[in-house]
Design a protein around this motif. Structure first.
Motif, PDB file in Angstrom:
ATOM      1  N   GLY A 200       0.799  -1.228   0.000  1.00 34.77           N
ATOM      2  CA  GLY A 200       0.000   0.000   0.000  1.00 34.77           C
ATOM      3  C   GLY A 200       0.826   1.270   0.000  1.00 34.77           C
ATOM      4  O   GLY A 200       0.282   2.379  -0.046  1.00 34.77           O
ATOM      5  N   GLU A 201       2.155   1.126   0.069  1.00 34.03           N
ATOM      6  CA  GLU A 201       3.003   2.317   0.147  1.00 34.03           C
ATOM      7  C   GLU A 201       3.036   3.045  -1.197  1.00 34.03           C
ATOM      8  O   GLU A 201       3.018   2.418  -2.253  1.00 34.03           O
ATOM      9  CB  GLU A 201       4.444   1.926   0.532  1.00 34.03           C
ATOM     10  N   PRO A 202       3.112   4.387  -1.158  1.00 35.24           N
ATOM     11  CA  PRO A 202       3.211   5.127  -2.423  1.00 35.24           C
ATOM     12  C   PRO A 202       4.554   4.878  -3.095  1.00 35.24           C
ATOM     13  O   PRO A 202       5.581   4.747  -2.428  1.00 35.24           O
ATOM     14  CB  PRO A 202       3.095   6.595  -1.982  1.00 35.24           C
ATOM     15  N   ALA A 203       4.523   4.784  -4.419  1.00 41.41           N
ATOM     16  CA  ALA A 203       5.760   4.570  -5.179  1.00 41.41           C
ATOM     17  C   ALA A 203       6.617   5.822  -5.136  1.00 41.41           C
ATOM     18  O   ALA A 203       6.112   6.940  -5.223  1.00 41.41           O
ATOM     19  CB  ALA A 203       5.423   4.209  -6.613  1.00 41.41           C
ATOM     20  N   THR A 204       7.926   5.638  -4.980  1.00 47.38           N
ATOM     21  CA  THR A 204       8.840   6.786  -4.960  1.00 47.38           C
ATOM     22  C   THR A 204       9.387   7.103  -6.341  1.00 47.38           C
ATOM     23  O   THR A 204       9.986   8.145  -6.537  1.00 47.38           O
ATOM     24  CB  THR A 204      10.021   6.514  -4.008  1.00 47.38           C
ATOM     25  N   GLU A 205       9.210   6.181  -7.293  1.00 48.92           N
ATOM     26  CA  GLU A 205       9.581   6.466  -8.671  1.00 48.92           C
ATOM     27  C   GLU A 205       8.588   5.758  -9.587  1.00 48.92           C
ATOM     28  O   GLU A 205       7.810   4.926  -9.138  1.00 48.92           O
ATOM     29  CB  GLU A 205      11.015   6.004  -8.959  1.00 48.92           C
ATOM     30  N   PRO A 206       8.579   6.092 -10.874  1.00 50.12           N
ATOM     31  CA  PRO A 206       7.570   5.503 -11.761  1.00 50.12           C
ATOM     32  C   PRO A 206       7.671   3.991 -11.835  1.00 50.12           C
ATOM     33  O   PRO A 206       8.733   3.417 -11.569  1.00 50.12           O
ATOM     34  CB  PRO A 206       7.916   6.112 -13.134  1.00 50.12           C
ATOM     35  N   ASP A 207       6.556   3.353 -12.209  1.00 53.54           N
ATOM     36  CA  ASP A 207       6.601   1.928 -12.537  1.00 53.54           C
ATOM     37  C   ASP A 207       7.156   1.839 -13.960  1.00 53.54           C
ATOM     38  O   ASP A 207       6.446   2.073 -14.937  1.00 53.54           O
ATOM     39  CB  ASP A 207       5.193   1.324 -12.466  1.00 53.54           C
ATOM     40  N   TRP A 208       8.444   1.546 -14.050  1.00 54.64           N
ATOM     41  CA  TRP A 208       9.133   1.621 -15.345  1.00 54.64           C
ATOM     42  C   TRP A 208       8.624   0.599 -16.341  1.00 54.64           C
ATOM     43  O   TRP A 208       8.879   0.732 -17.545  1.00 54.64           O
ATOM     44  CB  TRP A 208      10.642   1.469 -15.135  1.00 54.64           C
ATOM     45  N   ARG A 209       7.883  -0.413 -15.881  1.00 56.19           N
ATOM     46  CA  ARG A 209       7.348  -1.402 -16.824  1.00 56.19           C
ATOM     47  C   ARG A 209       6.352  -0.761 -17.784  1.00 56.19           C
ATOM     48  O   ARG A 209       6.148  -1.264 -18.886  1.00 56.19           O
ATOM     49  CB  ARG A 209       6.673  -2.541 -16.068  1.00 56.19           C
ATOM     50  N   GLY A 210       5.732   0.342 -17.358  1.00 50.93           N
ATOM     51  CA  GLY A 210       4.742   0.988 -18.210  1.00 50.93           C
ATOM     52  C   GLY A 210       5.283   2.178 -18.986  1.00 50.93           C
ATOM     53  O   GLY A 210       4.534   2.869 -19.681  1.00 50.93           O
ATOM     54  N   GLU A 211       6.584   2.446 -18.860  1.00 53.28           N
ATOM     55  CA  GLU A 211       7.190   3.602 -19.526  1.00 53.28           C
ATOM     56  C   GLU A 211       7.935   3.156 -20.790  1.00 53.28           C
ATOM     57  O   GLU A 211       8.396   2.027 -20.878  1.00 53.28           O
ATOM     58  CB  GLU A 211       8.179   4.286 -18.573  1.00 53.28           C
TER      59      GLU A 211
ATOM     60  N   ALA B 208      12.632   6.399 -22.063  1.00 53.32           N
ATOM     61  CA  ALA B 208      12.547   7.128 -20.789  1.00 53.32           C
ATOM     62  C   ALA B 208      13.362   6.418 -19.710  1.00 53.32           C
ATOM     63  O   ALA B 208      14.063   7.067 -18.920  1.00 53.32           O
ATOM     64  CB  ALA B 208      11.089   7.250 -20.361  1.00 53.32           C
ATOM     65  N   LEU B 209      13.284   5.092 -19.680  1.00 54.74           N
ATOM     66  CA  LEU B 209      14.062   4.334 -18.688  1.00 54.74           C
ATOM     67  C   LEU B 209      15.557   4.464 -18.965  1.00 54.74           C
ATOM     68  O   LEU B 209      16.359   4.618 -18.036  1.00 54.74           O
ATOM     69  CB  LEU B 209      13.641   2.860 -18.702  1.00 54.74           C
ATOM     70  N   ILE B 210      15.941   4.440 -20.232  1.00 53.03           N
ATOM     71  CA  ILE B 210      17.358   4.593 -20.584  1.00 53.03           C
ATOM     72  C   ILE B 210      17.880   5.941 -20.120  1.00 53.03           C
ATOM     73  O   ILE B 210      18.972   6.036 -19.531  1.00 53.03           O
ATOM     74  CB  ILE B 210      17.556   4.401 -22.105  1.00 53.03           C
ATOM     75  N   GLU B 211      17.119   6.999 -20.336  1.00 47.55           N
ATOM     76  CA  GLU B 211      17.548   8.336 -19.892  1.00 47.55           C
ATOM     77  C   GLU B 211      17.715   8.367 -18.374  1.00 47.55           C
ATOM     78  O   GLU B 211      18.668   8.954 -17.853  1.00 47.55           O
ATOM     79  CB  GLU B 211      16.528   9.393 -20.332  1.00 47.55           C
ATOM     80  N   PHE B 212      16.794   7.719 -17.669  1.00 45.48           N
ATOM     81  CA  PHE B 212      16.885   7.661 -16.202  1.00 45.48           C
ATOM     82  C   PHE B 212      18.142   6.913 -15.774  1.00 45.48           C
ATOM     83  O   PHE B 212      18.878   7.359 -14.885  1.00 45.48           O
ATOM     84  CB  PHE B 212      15.639   6.979 -15.634  1.00 45.48           C
ATOM     85  N   ILE B 213      18.413   5.767 -16.406  1.00 46.93           N
ATOM     86  CA  ILE B 213      19.597   4.975 -16.064  1.00 46.93           C
ATOM     87  C   ILE B 213      20.870   5.775 -16.312  1.00 46.93           C
ATOM     88  O   ILE B 213      21.794   5.775 -15.485  1.00 46.93           O
ATOM     89  CB  ILE B 213      19.611   3.653 -16.870  1.00 46.93           C
ATOM     90  N   LEU B 214      20.936   6.482 -17.435  1.00 43.24           N
ATOM     91  CA  LEU B 214      22.133   7.265 -17.757  1.00 43.24           C
ATOM     92  C   LEU B 214      22.379   8.350 -16.719  1.00 43.24           C
ATOM     93  O   LEU B 214      23.508   8.532 -16.249  1.00 43.24           O
ATOM     94  CB  LEU B 214      21.990   7.896 -19.151  1.00 43.24           C
TER      95      LEU B 214
END
Length: 221
Positions: free
Chosen positions: A62-73, A77-83
């Motif tokens: 039930g805790e709020p996510a602190t970052e996006p659920d990258w499976r849906g991005e 966008a995920l590559i930019e975040f990783i870099l």
């Protein structure tokens, strides 16, 4: 609820439940390189109670996510975040950690709990990580950003997964050299700063590998 969680893989749980990676690190469960292992089997391998761990995970759902659920991005966008979040961060972290480790070994080398060989090990990790990140930046990530599908990406992904396993082994060696990154009672400020930085590096590198192995690479098909 907990029985269903026990049957799921560490990687899928790390993707789905905010805070799960923190629990896995606490129990020393390998959710990055060993992300395909079900929680039941991973717990059994370490003589842990899978029900207890599943209960902690259930409490987190039930805790709020602190970052996006990258499976849906999108992959881009995920590559930019990783870099930005990991590649740049590792390049900042390692030179300072090598400097601190060299200092600790130089000053405290005569003490039995001194992490002798740590600076050299961190230097090796830096070389391997830099080579790995450049391959991602110059070869694999541009392919994924252009949405190039398998089988063209299969070879580069297999190489990256293999190198991730090597990074996992390097983290294991890091733990062996440092009493699982636990400073001795009489540690000086430099020693404490070094181990805080090592803990941060370990957490960052495990999260980095998890996002690539369990999401980015898993979705490249």
């Amino acid at each position: 609820m907990t029985t269903a969680l026990i049957e799921q893989t560490l990687g899928s749980l790390a993707c789905r439940i905010p805070g799960a990676t923190r629990v896995f690190r606490q129990y020393k469960l390998d959710f990055c390189c060993g992300g395909d292992t079900p929680l039941r089997d991973a717990a059994m391998q370490r003589n842990l109670d899978a029900q207890v761990i599943a209960g902690e995970l259930a409490a987190l759902t039930g805790e709020p996510a602190t970052e996006p659920d990258w499976r849906g991005e999108p992959a881009g966008a995920l590559i930019e975040f990783i870099l930005e979040r990991f590649h740049e961060r590792h390049r900042d972290q390692l030179p300072e950690l090598i400097r601190l480790a060299s200092r600790v070994e130089q000053v405290h080398g005569n003490k039995p709990d001194c992490p002798t060989g740590l600076a050299e090990h961190l230097w090796s990790m830096q070389q391997e990580l830099e080579s790995h990140m450049l391959k991602e930046e110059q070869i694999l990530f541009p392919m994924l950003q252009r949405n190039i599908q398998l089988p063209q990406t299969q070879g580069p992904i297999a190489v990256m997964r293999y190198e991730h396993d090597q990074h996992g082994a390097a983290l294991q060696r890091l733990a062996e050299l440092t009493n699982d990154i636990t400073p001795p009672a009489n540690a000086c400020n430099t020693w404490l700063a070094l181990y805080r930085g090592l803990e941060e590096l370990r957490g960052d590198l495990m999260q980095h590998i998890h996002l690539e192995n369990n999401i980015l690479f898993a979705q490249a098909h």
